[in-house]
Design a protein around this motif. Structure first.
Motif, PDB file in Angstrom:
ATOM      1  N   ARG A 164       0.876  -1.024   0.006  1.00  0.00           N
ATOM      2  CA  ARG A 164      -0.002   0.077   0.098  1.00  0.00           C
ATOM      3  C   ARG A 164       0.957   1.454   0.051  1.00  0.00           C
ATOM      4  N   SER A 165       2.041   1.360   0.518  1.00  0.00           N
ATOM      5  CA  SER A 165       2.749   2.275   0.516  1.00  0.00           C
ATOM      6  C   SER A 165       3.595   2.656  -0.781  1.00  0.00           C
ATOM      7  N   GLN A 166       3.548   1.898  -1.840  1.00  0.00           N
ATOM      8  CA  GLN A 166       4.035   2.145  -3.061  1.00  0.00           C
ATOM      9  C   GLN A 166       3.264   3.334  -3.676  1.00  0.00           C
ATOM     10  N   GLY A 167       3.901   4.113  -4.366  1.00  0.00           N
ATOM     11  CA  GLY A 167       3.544   5.377  -5.042  1.00  0.00           C
ATOM     12  C   GLY A 167       3.305   6.411  -4.133  1.00  0.00           C
ATOM     13  N   LYS A 168       3.416   6.483  -2.833  1.00  0.00           N
ATOM     14  CA  LYS A 168       3.183   7.542  -1.425  1.00  0.00           C
ATOM     15  C   LYS A 168       4.714   8.204  -1.626  1.00  0.00           C
ATOM     16  N   SER A 169       4.567   9.236  -0.703  1.00  0.00           N
ATOM     17  CA  SER A 169       5.616  10.218  -0.506  1.00  0.00           C
ATOM     18  C   SER A 169       6.803   9.228   0.122  1.00  0.00           C
ATOM     19  N   SER A 170       7.905   9.837   0.054  1.00  0.00           N
ATOM     20  CA  SER A 170       8.932   9.123   0.595  1.00  0.00           C
ATOM     21  C   SER A 170       9.015   8.905   2.150  1.00  0.00           C
ATOM     22  N   ALA A 171       8.451  10.026   2.627  1.00  0.00           N
ATOM     23  CA  ALA A 171       8.362   9.869   4.219  1.00  0.00           C
ATOM     24  C   ALA A 171       7.398   8.902   4.671  1.00  0.00           C
ATOM     25  N   ALA A 172       6.277   8.733   4.127  1.00  0.00           N
ATOM     26  CA  ALA A 172       5.001   7.674   4.076  1.00  0.00           C
ATOM     27  C   ALA A 172       5.683   6.423   3.733  1.00  0.00           C
ATOM     28  N   ARG A 173       6.583   6.308   2.887  1.00  0.00           N
ATOM     29  CA  ARG A 173       7.065   4.823   2.505  1.00  0.00           C
ATOM     30  C   ARG A 173       8.131   4.654   3.670  1.00  0.00           C
ATOM     31  N   ASP A 174       8.657   5.537   4.106  1.00  0.00           N
ATOM     32  CA  ASP A 174       9.848   5.154   5.101  1.00  0.00           C
ATOM     33  C   ASP A 174       9.023   4.732   6.420  1.00  0.00           C
ATOM     34  N   ARG A 175       8.016   5.432   6.767  1.00  0.00           N
ATOM     35  CA  ARG A 175       6.903   5.250   8.018  1.00  0.00           C
ATOM     36  C   ARG A 175       6.539   3.684   7.735  1.00  0.00           C
ATOM     37  N   ALA A 176       5.992   3.701   6.772  1.00  0.00           N
ATOM     38  CA  ALA A 176       5.260   2.406   6.462  1.00  0.00           C
ATOM     39  C   ALA A 176       6.353   1.280   6.533  1.00  0.00           C
ATOM     40  N   GLU A 177       7.599   1.333   6.131  1.00  0.00           N
ATOM     41  CA  GLU A 177       8.683   0.268   6.005  1.00  0.00           C
ATOM     42  C   GLU A 177       9.115   0.086   7.347  1.00  0.00           C
ATOM     43  N   ARG A 178       9.215   1.113   8.441  1.00  0.00           N
ATOM     44  CA  ARG A 178       9.430   0.975   9.736  1.00  0.00           C
ATOM     45  C   ARG A 178       8.500   0.054  10.509  1.00  0.00           C
ATOM     46  N   GLN A 179       7.145   0.247  10.200  1.00  0.00           N
ATOM     47  CA  GLN A 179       6.110  -0.407  10.873  1.00  0.00           C
ATOM     48  C   GLN A 179       6.218  -1.839  10.448  1.00  0.00           C
ATOM     49  N   ALA A 180       6.223  -1.936   9.146  1.00  0.00           N
ATOM     50  CA  ALA A 180       6.450  -3.316   8.605  1.00  0.00           C
ATOM     51  C   ALA A 180       7.575  -4.037   9.136  1.00  0.00           C
ATOM     52  N   ASP A 181       8.617  -3.570   9.356  1.00  0.00           N
ATOM     53  CA  ASP A 181       9.750  -4.144   9.962  1.00  0.00           C
ATOM     54  C   ASP A 181       9.508  -4.537  11.449  1.00  0.00           C
ATOM     55  N   ALA A 182       8.642  -3.615  12.067  1.00  0.00           N
ATOM     56  CA  ALA A 182       8.148  -3.844  13.406  1.00  0.00           C
ATOM     57  C   ALA A 182       7.430  -5.151  13.379  1.00  0.00           C
ATOM     58  N   MET A 183       6.634  -5.352  12.474  1.00  0.00           N
ATOM     59  CA  MET A 183       5.775  -6.367  12.408  1.00  0.00           C
ATOM     60  C   MET A 183       6.177  -7.567  12.237  1.00  0.00           C
ATOM     61  N   GLU A 184       7.286  -7.442  11.446  1.00  0.00           N
ATOM     62  CA  GLU A 184       8.123  -8.681  10.979  1.00  0.00           C
ATOM     63  C   GLU A 184       8.776  -9.355  12.222  1.00  0.00           C
ATOM     64  N   ALA A 185       9.496  -8.339  12.981  1.00  0.00           N
ATOM     65  CA  ALA A 185      10.332  -8.393  14.219  1.00  0.00           C
ATOM     66  C   ALA A 185       9.265  -9.355  15.238  1.00  0.00           C
ATOM     67  N   ARG A 186       8.106  -8.790  15.375  1.00  0.00           N
ATOM     68  CA  ARG A 186       7.221  -9.346  16.180  1.00  0.00           C
ATOM     69  C   ARG A 186       7.036 -10.714  15.894  1.00  0.00           C
ATOM     70  N   ALA A 187       6.633 -10.987  14.409  1.00  0.00           N
ATOM     71  CA  ALA A 187       6.433 -12.227  13.991  1.00  0.00           C
ATOM     72  C   ALA A 187       7.638 -13.183  14.332  1.00  0.00           C
ATOM     73  N   ALA A 188       8.780 -12.806  14.244  1.00  0.00           N
ATOM     74  CA  ALA A 188      10.007 -13.671  14.181  1.00  0.00           C
ATOM     75  C   ALA A 188       9.834 -14.053  15.784  1.00  0.00           C
ATOM     76  N   GLU A 189       9.472 -12.979  16.771  1.00  0.00           N
ATOM     77  CA  GLU A 189       9.630 -13.201  18.199  1.00  0.00           C
ATOM     78  C   GLU A 189       8.462 -14.559  18.624  1.00  0.00           C
TER      79      GLU A 189
END
Length: 69
Positions: A21-46
């Motif tokens: 969903r973050s594709q095609g959005k501003s750079s700041a929005a993509r960065d924020r979405a990427e950080r949130q997605a990374d946090a979700m992935e880390a939680r899944a790994a835990e």
């Protein structure tokens, strides 16, 4: 334990969807979405690794223990 694995799968799916969903959005929005997605992935790994204890299971165990007394 299966509940935690199911939650981990849901976290990974949500992270993937967030990135898509973050594709095609501003750079700041993509960065924020990427950080949130990374946090979700880390939680899944835990969750999958068993490093996270399921509080619900702990509470149910204590409740069962007290009922048996």
């Amino acid at each position: 334990m299966s509940r935690m694995k199911r939650q981990a799968e849901q976290n990974r799916t949500a992270a993937k969807e967030l990135r898509e969903r973050s594709q095609g959005k501003s750079s700041a929005a993509r960065d924020r979405a990427e950080r949130q997605a990374d946090a979700m992935e880390a939680r899944a790994a835990e969750l999958e690794s068993g490093r996270v204890t399921d509080v619900t299971d702990q509470v149910l165990s204590l409740w069962s223990w007290t009922r048996g007394r």
